[in-house]
Design a protein around this motif. Structure first.
Motif, PDB file in Angstrom:
ATOM      1  N   ALA A 292      19.029  49.231 100.442  1.00 23.77           N
ATOM      2  CA  ALA A 292      17.722  48.865 100.998  1.00 23.77           C
ATOM      3  C   ALA A 292      16.922  48.059  99.973  1.00 23.77           C
ATOM      4  O   ALA A 292      17.003  48.318  98.776  1.00 23.77           O
ATOM      5  CB  ALA A 292      16.954  50.119 101.396  1.00 23.77           C
ATOM      6  N   ARG A 293      16.159  47.078 100.451  1.00 24.54           N
ATOM      7  CA  ARG A 293      15.387  46.226  99.549  1.00 24.54           C
ATOM      8  C   ARG A 293      14.173  46.975  99.003  1.00 24.54           C
ATOM      9  O   ARG A 293      13.808  46.857  97.837  1.00 24.54           O
ATOM     10  CB  ARG A 293      14.950  44.980 100.325  1.00 24.54           C
ATOM     11  N   GLU A 294      13.553  47.736  99.881  1.00 18.96           N
ATOM     12  CA  GLU A 294      12.341  48.454  99.506  1.00 18.96           C
ATOM     13  C   GLU A 294      12.295  49.726 100.360  1.00 18.96           C
ATOM     14  O   GLU A 294      12.804  49.732 101.493  1.00 18.96           O
ATOM     15  CB  GLU A 294      11.123  47.572  99.800  1.00 18.96           C
ATOM     16  N   VAL A 295      11.685  50.774  99.840  1.00 17.83           N
ATOM     17  CA  VAL A 295      11.595  52.009 100.618  1.00 17.83           C
ATOM     18  C   VAL A 295      10.128  52.435 100.728  1.00 17.83           C
ATOM     19  O   VAL A 295       9.415  52.552  99.726  1.00 17.83           O
ATOM     20  CB  VAL A 295      12.411  53.160  99.978  1.00 17.83           C
ATOM     21  N   ILE A 296       9.691  52.629 101.955  1.00 23.31           N
ATOM     22  CA  ILE A 296       8.328  53.088 102.208  1.00 23.31           C
ATOM     23  C   ILE A 296       8.433  54.390 103.003  1.00 23.31           C
ATOM     24  O   ILE A 296       9.283  54.515 103.879  1.00 23.31           O
ATOM     25  CB  ILE A 296       7.539  52.042 103.031  1.00 23.31           C
ATOM     26  N   ALA A 297       7.576  55.355 102.684  1.00 15.49           N
ATOM     27  CA  ALA A 297       7.564  56.594 103.467  1.00 15.49           C
ATOM     28  C   ALA A 297       6.279  56.650 104.291  1.00 15.49           C
ATOM     29  O   ALA A 297       5.193  56.359 103.770  1.00 15.49           O
ATOM     30  CB  ALA A 297       7.657  57.803 102.554  1.00 15.49           C
ATOM     31  N   VAL A 298       6.402  56.966 105.563  1.00 20.79           N
ATOM     32  CA  VAL A 298       5.226  57.145 106.413  1.00 20.79           C
ATOM     33  C   VAL A 298       5.263  58.572 106.949  1.00 20.79           C
ATOM     34  O   VAL A 298       6.182  58.954 107.658  1.00 20.79           O
ATOM     35  CB  VAL A 298       5.205  56.143 107.580  1.00 20.79           C
ATOM     36  N   VAL A 299       4.253  59.344 106.587  1.00 22.51           N
ATOM     37  CA  VAL A 299       4.265  60.778 106.844  1.00 22.51           C
ATOM     38  C   VAL A 299       2.913  61.176 107.441  1.00 22.51           C
ATOM     39  O   VAL A 299       1.880  60.667 107.014  1.00 22.51           O
ATOM     40  CB  VAL A 299       4.502  61.548 105.526  1.00 22.51           C
ATOM     41  N   THR A 300       2.915  62.064 108.440  1.00 22.88           N
ATOM     42  CA  THR A 300       1.637  62.455 109.033  1.00 22.88           C
ATOM     43  C   THR A 300       0.840  63.354 108.097  1.00 22.88           C
ATOM     44  O   THR A 300      -0.299  63.069 107.763  1.00 22.88           O
ATOM     45  CB  THR A 300       1.861  63.181 110.370  1.00 22.88           C
ATOM     46  N   HIS A 301       1.451  64.473 107.710  1.00 23.15           N
ATOM     47  CA  HIS A 301       0.705  65.437 106.904  1.00 23.15           C
ATOM     48  C   HIS A 301       1.118  65.313 105.436  1.00 23.15           C
ATOM     49  O   HIS A 301       2.221  65.704 105.074  1.00 23.15           O
ATOM     50  CB  HIS A 301       0.953  66.861 107.384  1.00 23.15           C
ATOM     51  N   GLY A 302       0.250  64.788 104.609  1.00 18.20           N
ATOM     52  CA  GLY A 302       0.555  64.651 103.186  1.00 18.20           C
ATOM     53  C   GLY A 302       0.081  65.874 102.436  1.00 18.20           C
ATOM     54  O   GLY A 302      -0.995  65.871 101.849  1.00 18.20           O
ATOM     55  N   ILE A 303       0.874  66.931 102.488  1.00 19.15           N
ATOM     56  CA  ILE A 303       0.462  68.177 101.824  1.00 19.15           C
ATOM     57  C   ILE A 303       0.552  68.015 100.309  1.00 19.15           C
ATOM     58  O   ILE A 303      -0.339  68.412  99.578  1.00 19.15           O
ATOM     59  CB  ILE A 303       1.348  69.343 102.314  1.00 19.15           C
TER      60      ILE A 303
ATOM     61  N   SER B 254       2.166  69.290  97.706  1.00 23.96           N
ATOM     62  CA  SER B 254       1.882  70.439  96.845  1.00 23.96           C
ATOM     63  C   SER B 254       2.848  70.459  95.675  1.00 23.96           C
ATOM     64  O   SER B 254       3.818  69.695  95.624  1.00 23.96           O
ATOM     65  CB  SER B 254       1.996  71.735  97.648  1.00 23.96           C
ATOM     66  N   GLY B 255       2.580  71.364  94.752  1.00 22.50           N
ATOM     67  CA  GLY B 255       3.447  71.546  93.589  1.00 22.50           C
ATOM     68  C   GLY B 255       3.511  70.273  92.759  1.00 22.50           C
ATOM     69  O   GLY B 255       2.491  69.683  92.431  1.00 22.50           O
ATOM     70  N   ASP B 256       4.732  69.843  92.491  1.00 23.00           N
ATOM     71  CA  ASP B 256       4.953  68.725  91.580  1.00 23.00           C
ATOM     72  C   ASP B 256       5.058  67.402  92.336  1.00 23.00           C
ATOM     73  O   ASP B 256       5.551  66.407  91.794  1.00 23.00           O
ATOM     74  CB  ASP B 256       6.241  69.007  90.802  1.00 23.00           C
ATOM     75  N   ALA B 257       4.593  67.387  93.590  1.00 23.72           N
ATOM     76  CA  ALA B 257       4.854  66.253  94.476  1.00 23.72           C
ATOM     77  C   ALA B 257       4.436  64.917  93.874  1.00 23.72           C
ATOM     78  O   ALA B 257       5.186  63.936  93.938  1.00 23.72           O
ATOM     79  CB  ALA B 257       4.145  66.475  95.804  1.00 23.72           C
ATOM     80  N   ILE B 258       3.249  64.876  93.282  1.00 20.70           N
ATOM     81  CA  ILE B 258       2.728  63.602  92.781  1.00 20.70           C
ATOM     82  C   ILE B 258       3.648  63.011  91.709  1.00 20.70           C
ATOM     83  O   ILE B 258       3.981  61.823  91.728  1.00 20.70           O
ATOM     84  CB  ILE B 258       1.299  63.819  92.214  1.00 20.70           C
ATOM     85  N   ASN B 259       4.106  63.881  90.809  1.00 17.64           N
ATOM     86  CA  ASN B 259       5.047  63.453  89.778  1.00 17.64           C
ATOM     87  C   ASN B 259       6.317  62.894  90.380  1.00 17.64           C
ATOM     88  O   ASN B 259       6.814  61.838  89.983  1.00 17.64           O
ATOM     89  CB  ASN B 259       5.415  64.667  88.917  1.00 17.64           C
ATOM     90  N   ILE B 260       6.847  63.650  91.342  1.00 23.54           N
ATOM     91  CA  ILE B 260       8.099  63.264  91.977  1.00 23.54           C
ATOM     92  C   ILE B 260       7.934  61.914  92.668  1.00 23.54           C
ATOM     93  O   ILE B 260       8.792  61.038  92.547  1.00 23.54           O
ATOM     94  CB  ILE B 260       8.537  64.354  92.982  1.00 23.54           C
ATOM     95  N   LEU B 261       6.798  61.733  93.351  1.00 20.99           N
ATOM     96  CA  LEU B 261       6.560  60.471  94.050  1.00 20.99           C
ATOM     97  C   LEU B 261       6.458  59.315  93.066  1.00 20.99           C
ATOM     98  O   LEU B 261       7.015  58.245  93.271  1.00 20.99           O
ATOM     99  CB  LEU B 261       5.277  60.555  94.877  1.00 20.99           C
ATOM    100  N   ASN B 262       5.722  59.549  91.972  1.00 23.56           N
ATOM    101  CA  ASN B 262       5.541  58.483  90.996  1.00 23.56           C
ATOM    102  C   ASN B 262       6.864  58.023  90.411  1.00 23.56           C
ATOM    103  O   ASN B 262       7.050  56.856  90.109  1.00 23.56           O
ATOM    104  CB  ASN B 262       4.608  58.952  89.873  1.00 23.56           C
ATOM    105  N   LYS B 263       7.795  58.993  90.248  1.00 21.31           N
ATOM    106  CA  LYS B 263       9.081  58.648  89.644  1.00 21.31           C
ATOM    107  C   LYS B 263      10.086  58.152  90.673  1.00 21.31           C
ATOM    108  O   LYS B 263      11.159  57.687  90.311  1.00 21.31           O
ATOM    109  CB  LYS B 263       9.656  59.889  88.943  1.00 21.31           C
ATOM    110  N   SER B 264       9.758  58.290  91.963  1.00 15.26           N
ATOM    111  CA  SER B 264      10.771  58.043  92.989  1.00 15.26           C
ATOM    112  C   SER B 264      10.968  56.551  93.243  1.00 15.26           C
ATOM    113  O   SER B 264      10.267  55.708  92.689  1.00 15.26           O
ATOM    114  CB  SER B 264      10.341  58.715  94.288  1.00 15.26           C
ATOM    115  N   ASP B 265      11.928  56.234  94.108  1.00 14.35           N
ATOM    116  CA  ASP B 265      12.230  54.852  94.480  1.00 14.35           C
ATOM    117  C   ASP B 265      11.268  54.331  95.545  1.00 14.35           C
ATOM    118  O   ASP B 265      11.406  53.192  95.992  1.00 14.35           O
ATOM    119  CB  ASP B 265      13.662  54.758  95.022  1.00 14.35           C
ATOM    120  N   LEU B 266      10.351  55.161  96.000  1.00 12.26           N
ATOM    121  CA  LEU B 266       9.427  54.727  97.034  1.00 12.26           C
ATOM    122  C   LEU B 266       8.447  53.709  96.468  1.00 12.26           C
ATOM    123  O   LEU B 266       7.922  53.899  95.375  1.00 12.26           O
ATOM    124  CB  LEU B 266       8.647  55.928  97.578  1.00 12.26           C
TER     125      LEU B 266
END
Lengths: 322, 441
Positions: free
Chosen positions: A245-256, A258-270
């Motif tokens: 995939a050229r780029e990955v975007i996530a579209v989610v209704t409920h952005g809970i 929690s926990g370490d989510a922000i870190n994981i997102l920052n490091k992810s391919d999204l």
């Protein structure tokens, strides 16, 4: 104001005052005066500062990650307070239904907590429920009162159309359970669809992932109803990237988130993660530059208005109010 | 050894559950009870409960809402797991005290003027003190928001410096306001020498966030409606599937009536009585004191059965407005000069009531002050307050965990209630009468 009985009274708990004020602005009303706080022994106390007698009461309470149970008790106490204060009808507006994932007896003696919450809401005196993108729409059957399950889909479709116009993209469901949701969006946009199959050994832990479908040289849009710890999303993003995939975007209704989510997102391919404001985000937008927010308050406000006036709500299932 | 019984413990008080299990000679039921990362309670009952008699022990201290929801989920899990009967054992019943602020004991609103000066519209012409719409307000009227503070000051100083507060020259009559000033100052004068005036915070319900309270204003003309969570909690337990509820020393005995299922209210009184008899030297010479009128019945019951004398502290609690630090006036009814005093109450939360009572008793000549309480919640800075107070000893039961409190407070002694609960559970399970545990005397 007072001489015309049965108006909309919008009350809000402490979980998501921002959404409540957006909804109130949209409806052109003031949020009713209430005060809810915790005593030093941590019991919740609710005070209502204006009459709700014979009024059409809407209580907006989302679920802030971390103090779900406090928010829930606050909501129950508010409902009960309005009932004992002779409100004509009490509608709980719960954009993100708590305990929605504990909706089945998946092993012996597992609690069906979603059913318990449904019972509790009705016991407290709730006559109607408005919610959004229930994890499983069968949860509506746990209630003996009407439940309006709104969809964020029209708002999501609009966001995709506005922000990804002219790009080659494909809708990807990060798990088999979300396939229906994702195919619905793919069909409406007339785009391709792919699915990731995942193995989940334990809750909040994700195992191996397999991609079904073609994402090569396209923008992959991962679609799901909620993002909690984001382990699934991050792994799905990595899987989709591996498959070209050229780029990955996530579209989610409920952005809970929690926990370490922000870190994981920052490091992810999204490259971007798009959530709606059903859940209070706090300072997460500042901590995660990839975060985009869709405002769903127009949909909620319109549902409240239509419910109050006795109009059909089903229009909102396909259209997002501008 | 008791068979066919499962005892499950919530997260609030594992030590008590363990002690109860030891006395009954049954192992505690296995369960997983934690939280998902989002904050939702996660519960798995690992032992079979099919056809069993299940008892779930969960106290009401600590993070009360978590514990209450946790309990409801456990009850529901056992019910859907085909338990024969589920009994909720709540050593300290959550939400057992109804908020007492704007309403007095018999439920009538306290007589006070509407604190907020009405600005625009009036919705309740029936409220006598509310001026009708159309009356123009002069700027001076707005200063009336200070009235409450002025009023509270007058009742504190016993003076009648109410001139400036009411001095609005716009002809709006505020009959309630004037009445109130008179009433309050009279009572505080009537309390003669044996009264202490206080500017301390709320006696039982200390708001965590006073700034929020002080900014909260009800709509003009409307008296605030404070939620009474009591019935709700009873209903929630029933709706979760509880078949039976056991509690200890309920704050309001009427609470039993909120339930449609059997509810046993156990008494800690025998424990307290035994402590007095065994641990207080010359207890016959001591005086039992109730720190407020609401607890008089509880205290006289002990005084009568032990043949001791009794005194009562009357707390004048008339807030001029909800945001005010309560200007409670305390007066002692009875004689405690050169005697040992034993304060009896069912619950100490912020410990304001008992520490202030102790101060008053010392001032009135008490040689020593003990406080015997069933439930020691001790939230906020209660422990520091007790440490600094005139109390010589505080005796509580372990209806809520007391380990941490004991470390911080050398005055604290703890009585064990596990035997009471173990015996009640045994008797309920076998269908024997538990009225011997009640000690109606």
């Amino acid at each position: 104001m007072g001489d015309m009985a049965n108006e909309i009274k919008l009350l809000t708990g402490n979980s998501h005052p921002k959404l409540a004020s957006l909804v109130a602005d949209r409806l052109g009303i003031q949020i009713a005066k209430t005060m809810s706080l915790n005593y030093s022994n941590q019991e919740t106390s609710v005070t209502i500062g204006e009459s709700v007698r014979d009024e059409d009461v809407f209580i907006l309470q989302s679920t802030a990650p971390g103090d779900i149970n406090d928010g829930l008790m606050e909501l129950l106490i508010m409902i009960h307070a309005c009932r004992t204060a002779s409100a004509r009808r009490i509608t709980a507006v719960i954009p993100n239904f708590p305990y929605a994932r504990q909706d089945k007896k998946d092993k012996s003696r597992a609690p069906i907590s979603a059913k318990l919450i449904a019972n509790m809401l009705q016991t407290a005196g709730c006559n109607h429920v408005i919610t959004m993108d229930l994890h499983a729409s069968q949860i509506q059957g746990f209630f003996n009162v009407p439940v309006d399950n709104l969809y964020a889909e029209p708002s999501v479709l609009r966001w995709i159309r506005e922000n990804l116009a002219g790009q080659e993209y494909v809708i990807v469901s990060p798990d088999a359970g979300g396939a229906k949701r994702a195919t619905s969006i793919a069909d409406r946009l007339d785009r391709g669809f792919a699915l990731i199959h995942k193995e989940r050994p334990r809750p909040n832990v994700v195992g191996r992932m397999v991609l079904v479908g073609d994402v090569v040289d396209k923008v992959a849009i991962l679609v799901d109803d909620m993002a909690d710890t984001c382990g699934t999303l991050a792994k799905a993003a990595a899987t989709v990237r591996e498959h070209g995939a050229r780029e990955v975007i996530a579209v989610v209704t409920h952005g809970i988130l929690s926990g370490d989510a922000i870190n994981i997102l920052n490091k992810s391919d999204l490259s971007q993660i798009v959530v709606t404001n059903t859940v209070p985000l706090g300072d997460k937008e500042r901590l995660c530059k990839k975060l985009r927010v869709i405002d769903v308050s127009p949909t909620i406000a319109e549902a409240i208005r239509r419910t109050h006036n006795g109009e059909s709500v089903s229009f909102l299932f396909n259209h997002a109010p501008a | 050894m008791v068979r066919n019984i499962v005892i499950l413990s919530g997260n609030s008080h594992p030590e008590l559950s363990e002690a109860v299990c030891n006395i009954l000679g049954v192992p505690a039921g296995n369960r997983v009870l934690s939280k998902f990362s989002v904050g939702e309670t996660r519960c798995e009952i690992q032992d079979s409960v099919r056809g069993k008699d299940v008892f779930i022990i969960q106290s009401g201290g600590g993070s009360i809402n978590d514990h209450l929801i946790e309990l409801c989920i456990m009850i529901s899990a056992c019910k859907t797991g085909s338990a024969k009967r589920v009994t909720a054992v709540l050593p300290l019943f959550p939400y057992s005290r109804q908020p007492d602020l704007p309403y007095n004991k018999i439920g009538a609103p306290l007589s006070k003027p509407p604190t907020e000066v009405p600005k625009e519209k009036y919705t309740f012409e029936s409220v006598p003190a509310t001026p009708a719409p159309g009356i123009t307000k002069t700027p001076s009227f707005n200063k009336e928001t200070d009235l409450a503070r002025v009023l509270s000051k007058t009742s504190l100083t016993n003076g009648n410096g109410n001139g400036n507060g009411n001095g609005n020259g716009n002809g709006v009559h505020r009959p309630n306001g004037d009445y109130f000033v008179n009433g309050d100052t009279t009572t505080s004068r009537a309390s003669t020498g044996s009264s202490l005036t206080h500017t301390a915070s709320f006696t039982t319900h200390d708001y965590e966030n006073p700034s929020l309270v002080s900014t909260f204003q009800a709509k003009p003309g409307y008296k605030r409606w404070v939620a009474q969570a009591g019935t709700l909690v009873a209903d929630l337990l029933t709706c979760a599937g509880a078949d039976h509820v056991v509690a200890l020393d309920l704050h309001d005995p009427q609470y039993q009536g909120f339930f449609d299922i059997p509810m046993d209210n156990l008494y800690g009184r025998p424990l307290l009585k035994r402590y007095i008899q065994q641990n207080i030297p010359d207890y016959k010479e001591a005086v039992i004191v109730s720190p407020d009128a609401g607890g008089a019945k509880r205290a006289t019951a002990i005084a009568d059965s032990l043949g001791m004398e009794f005194a009562l502290i009357h707390k004048e609690r008339r807030p001029t407005r909800i945001t005010d630090r309560q200007n409670a006036t305390m007066m002692l009814v009875g004689n405690v000069m050169n005697r040992v005093c034993i304060l009896i109450d069912d619950l100490a939360d912020t410990a304001n009531t008992i520490t202030r009572a102790a101060k008053l008793l010392r001032k009135e000549g008490a040689t020593a002050v003990y406080a015997l309480l069933t439930h020691g919640v001790f939230s906020g800075d209660a422990i520091q307050r007790i440490n600094a107070s005139a109390l010589d000893k505080v005796i509580v039961t372990n209806s809520v965990p007391q380990h941490e409190h004991r470390k911080l407070c050398p005055k604290l002694e703890v009585l064990d209630v596990a035997p009471i609960f173990a015996e009640a559970i045994r008797r309920i399970h076998h269908g024997e009468s538990i009225s011997v545990l009640f000690h109606y005397d």
